[in-house]
Design a protein around this motif. Structure first.
Motif, PDB file in Angstrom:
ATOM      1  N   ASN A 135      -3.512 -10.451 -69.333  1.00 36.24           N
ATOM      2  CA  ASN A 135      -4.786 -10.353 -70.053  1.00 36.24           C
ATOM      3  C   ASN A 135      -5.718 -11.534 -69.816  1.00 36.24           C
ATOM      4  O   ASN A 135      -6.908 -11.436 -70.131  1.00 36.24           O
ATOM      5  CB  ASN A 135      -4.527 -10.195 -71.548  1.00 36.24           C
ATOM      6  N   TRP A 136      -5.205 -12.667 -69.297  1.00 36.96           N
ATOM      7  CA  TRP A 136      -6.102 -13.786 -69.064  1.00 36.96           C
ATOM      8  C   TRP A 136      -6.277 -14.111 -67.586  1.00 36.96           C
ATOM      9  O   TRP A 136      -6.867 -15.127 -67.240  1.00 36.96           O
ATOM     10  CB  TRP A 136      -5.666 -15.020 -69.850  1.00 36.96           C
TER      11      TRP A 136
ATOM     12  N   THR B  47     -12.991 -10.019 -63.844  1.00 41.84           N
ATOM     13  CA  THR B  47     -12.507 -11.066 -64.736  1.00 41.84           C
ATOM     14  C   THR B  47     -11.534 -10.498 -65.768  1.00 41.84           C
ATOM     15  O   THR B  47     -11.363  -9.281 -65.875  1.00 41.84           O
ATOM     16  CB  THR B  47     -13.678 -11.761 -65.436  1.00 41.84           C
ATOM     17  N   SER B  48     -10.932 -11.395 -66.537  1.00 38.15           N
ATOM     18  CA  SER B  48      -9.844 -10.996 -67.429  1.00 38.15           C
ATOM     19  C   SER B  48     -10.258  -9.928 -68.430  1.00 38.15           C
ATOM     20  O   SER B  48      -9.474  -9.021 -68.741  1.00 38.15           O
ATOM     21  CB  SER B  48      -9.302 -12.216 -68.169  1.00 38.15           C
ATOM     22  N   ASN B  49     -11.480 -10.011 -68.943  1.00 40.07           N
ATOM     23  CA  ASN B  49     -11.931  -9.025 -69.931  1.00 40.07           C
ATOM     24  C   ASN B  49     -12.803  -7.936 -69.317  1.00 40.07           C
ATOM     25  O   ASN B  49     -13.380  -7.116 -70.027  1.00 40.07           O
ATOM     26  CB  ASN B  49     -12.698  -9.715 -71.058  1.00 40.07           C
ATOM     27  N   GLY B  50     -12.923  -7.954 -67.996  1.00 44.00           N
ATOM     28  CA  GLY B  50     -13.731  -6.947 -67.318  1.00 44.00           C
ATOM     29  C   GLY B  50     -15.226  -7.201 -67.402  1.00 44.00           C
ATOM     30  O   GLY B  50     -16.016  -6.363 -66.965  1.00 44.00           O
ATOM     31  N   GLY B  51     -15.611  -8.357 -67.930  1.00 44.66           N
ATOM     32  CA  GLY B  51     -17.026  -8.622 -68.140  1.00 44.66           C
ATOM     33  C   GLY B  51     -17.806  -8.921 -66.885  1.00 44.66           C
ATOM     34  O   GLY B  51     -19.025  -8.733 -66.841  1.00 44.66           O
TER      35      GLY B  51
ATOM     36  N   ASN C 178      -6.015  -3.462 -69.578  1.00 39.82           N
ATOM     37  CA  ASN C 178      -5.181  -4.567 -70.043  1.00 39.82           C
ATOM     38  C   ASN C 178      -4.017  -4.092 -70.917  1.00 39.82           C
ATOM     39  O   ASN C 178      -3.003  -4.772 -71.036  1.00 39.82           O
ATOM     40  CB  ASN C 178      -6.028  -5.590 -70.793  1.00 39.82           C
TER      41      ASN C 178
END
Length: 119
Positions: A30-31, A52-56, A74
């Protein structure tokens, strides 16, 4: 220990679609930023896409923009690469990779999956 396993490659015709999947094993998915790279015969490995980790934030190499889509789930520790309108020049071994936020380079790699696009 991190393990990445790609799947979904195959032989298709120009104009077809494929979806590659990458299964991540480990506790830190997740990170991590995730990416797809490819290596064609006789060529160096090249960057395809990253998320990126959060899909942003998502980035693509110019040659695949508008045709490929990277995504991640995730909850399932999965990364995907949807490839549409495939071209013969997309033929390559495709690799999934992971990068820690503190690193500038991708440090964990899968074994690769072959994508072959016939004309």
């Amino acid at each position: 220990q991190v393990q990445l396993v790609e799947s979904g490659g195959g032989l298709v015709q120009a104009g077809d679609s494929l979806r590659l999947s990458c299964a991540f094993s480990g506790r830190t998915f997740n990170w991590l930023a995730m990416g797809w790279f490819r290596q064609a015969p006789g060529k160096e490995r090249e960057f395809v896409a990253t998320i990126t980790s959060n899909g942003g934030s998502i980035y693509y190499t110019d040659s695949v923009k508008g045709r490929f889509t990277i995504s991640r789930d995730n909850a399932k520790n999965m990364v995907y690469l949807q490839m549409n309108s495939l071209k013969p020049e997309d033929t390559a071994v495709y690799y999934c990779a992971a990068r820690r936020p503190v690193d500038s380079e991708f440090s964990s790699w899968g074994q690769g999956t072959q994508v072959t696009v016939s004309s």
